[in-house]
Design a protein around this motif. Structure first.
Motif, mmCIF file in Angstrom:
data_model
loop_
_atom_site.group_PDB
_atom_site.id
_atom_site.type_symbol
_atom_site.label_atom_id
_atom_site.label_comp_id
_atom_site.label_asym_id
_atom_site.label_seq_id
_atom_site.Cartn_x
_atom_site.Cartn_y
_atom_site.Cartn_z
ATOM 1 N N THR B 24 0.871 -1.016 -0.074
ATOM 2 C CA THR B 24 0.099 -0.044 -0.016
ATOM 3 C C THR B 24 0.828 1.096 0.201
ATOM 4 O O THR B 24 2.142 1.196 0.593
ATOM 5 N N TYR B 25 0.367 2.227 -0.581
ATOM 6 C CA TYR B 25 1.149 3.477 -0.595
ATOM 7 C C TYR B 25 0.219 4.757 -0.112
ATOM 8 O O TYR B 25 -0.976 4.603 -0.265
ATOM 9 N N SER B 26 1.024 5.741 0.180
ATOM 10 C CA SER B 26 0.178 6.836 1.108
ATOM 11 C C SER B 26 -0.171 7.945 0.115
ATOM 12 O O SER B 26 -1.169 8.634 0.089
ATOM 13 N N ASP B 27 0.619 7.975 -0.998
ATOM 14 C CA ASP B 27 0.391 9.457 -2.089
ATOM 15 C C ASP B 27 -0.725 8.950 -2.939
ATOM 16 O O ASP B 27 -0.286 8.113 -3.955
ATOM 17 N N ARG B 28 -1.884 9.591 -3.042
ATOM 18 C CA ARG B 28 -2.661 9.292 -3.785
ATOM 19 C C ARG B 28 -2.574 9.432 -5.389
ATOM 20 O O ARG B 28 -2.976 8.734 -6.334
ATOM 21 N N GLY B 29 -1.716 10.519 -5.540
ATOM 22 C CA GLY B 29 -1.284 10.742 -6.831
ATOM 23 C C GLY B 29 -0.144 9.987 -7.666
ATOM 24 O O GLY B 29 0.337 10.466 -8.394
#
Lengths: 117, 113
Positions: B24-29
């Protein structure tokens, strides 16, 4: 061998000494990157070059670290006044860097393992 | 919260099974997503990259990306003992330079005969 080459493979030094590592990228690659990896962690970005220009440095990179890429070919990473916390694997990578997504794939060298005693 | 997080592992699967690795990653962009394999004492080696939502298949490997859930996974079908390695998820965040990747901590996979 047409891969990314790094020297030396291992370096043991005493705290306070200076060390220098060398990286030879894949010949047609314009971009060269330095990453650092500690045991059990993924690599962390340090800096990168587009040809001979150093375009970005991580905030992780203290003033004791300096990198160069004269003539846009090989690169050196120097650490001055080494500290025990500098012990890590220093990885060099290169990419075509022609600004398209398909050319952003990184090819890593075998790394230089630094141990600061 | 870490920027890129992988399931902690280690993950052990029998030979021939499907291994599922998650990230999973935090930066939606975030723009680009990579899976690297790293054998012990060796450098990371790119095995898959994906940019668009959905699945991407390459041989025994399938990468799955769900940007809405900020989730990327790697499936390894017909796992072999030679697949035993650390698998690193890497992400290029929005607005960052090509090649400037944020890596997860890695998941150790062991495939036992």
């Amino acid at each position: 061998d047409t891969g990314v080459s790094q020297n030396p493979r291992h370096k043991i030094t005493k705290r306070g000494q200076n060390v220098t590592f060398r990286c030879d990228p894949i010949s047609e690659h314009n971009r060269l990157y330095w990453y650092r990896q500690t045991l059990g962690q993924g690599p962390e970005f340090l800096t990168y070059f587009q040809n001979e220009a150093q375009l970005e440095k991580s905030r992780l990179l203290s003033d004791r670290f300096s990198a160069e890429r004269p003539k846009g070919s090989f690169s050196t990473l120097e650490i001055q006044r080494t500290e025990q916390g500098d012990s890590a694997m220093y990885l060099c990578a290169s990419s075509l860097g022609k600004g398209t997504a398909t050319n952003e794939k990184l090819f890593f060298g075998s790394g230089t393992q630094l141990s600061v005693l | 919260q870490k920027e890129v997080e992988q399931n902690s592992g280690p993950l052990s699967v029998p030979e021939g099974a499907i291994a599922s690795l998650n990230c999973t990653y935090s930066d939606r962009g975030s723009q680009s997503f990579f899976w690297y394999r790293q054998y012990s004492g060796k450098s990371p080696e790119l095995i898959m990259f994906i940019y668009s939502n959905g699945d991407k298949e390459d041989g025994r490997f399938t990468a799955q990306l769900n940007k809405a859930s900020q989730y990327v996974s790697l499936l390894i079908r017909d796992s072999q003992p030679s697949d035993s390695a650390t698998y690193l998820c890497a992400v290029r965040a929005r607005g960052t330079s090509y090649g400037k990747l944020t890596f997860g901590q890695g998941t150790i996979l062991t495939v036992h005969p």
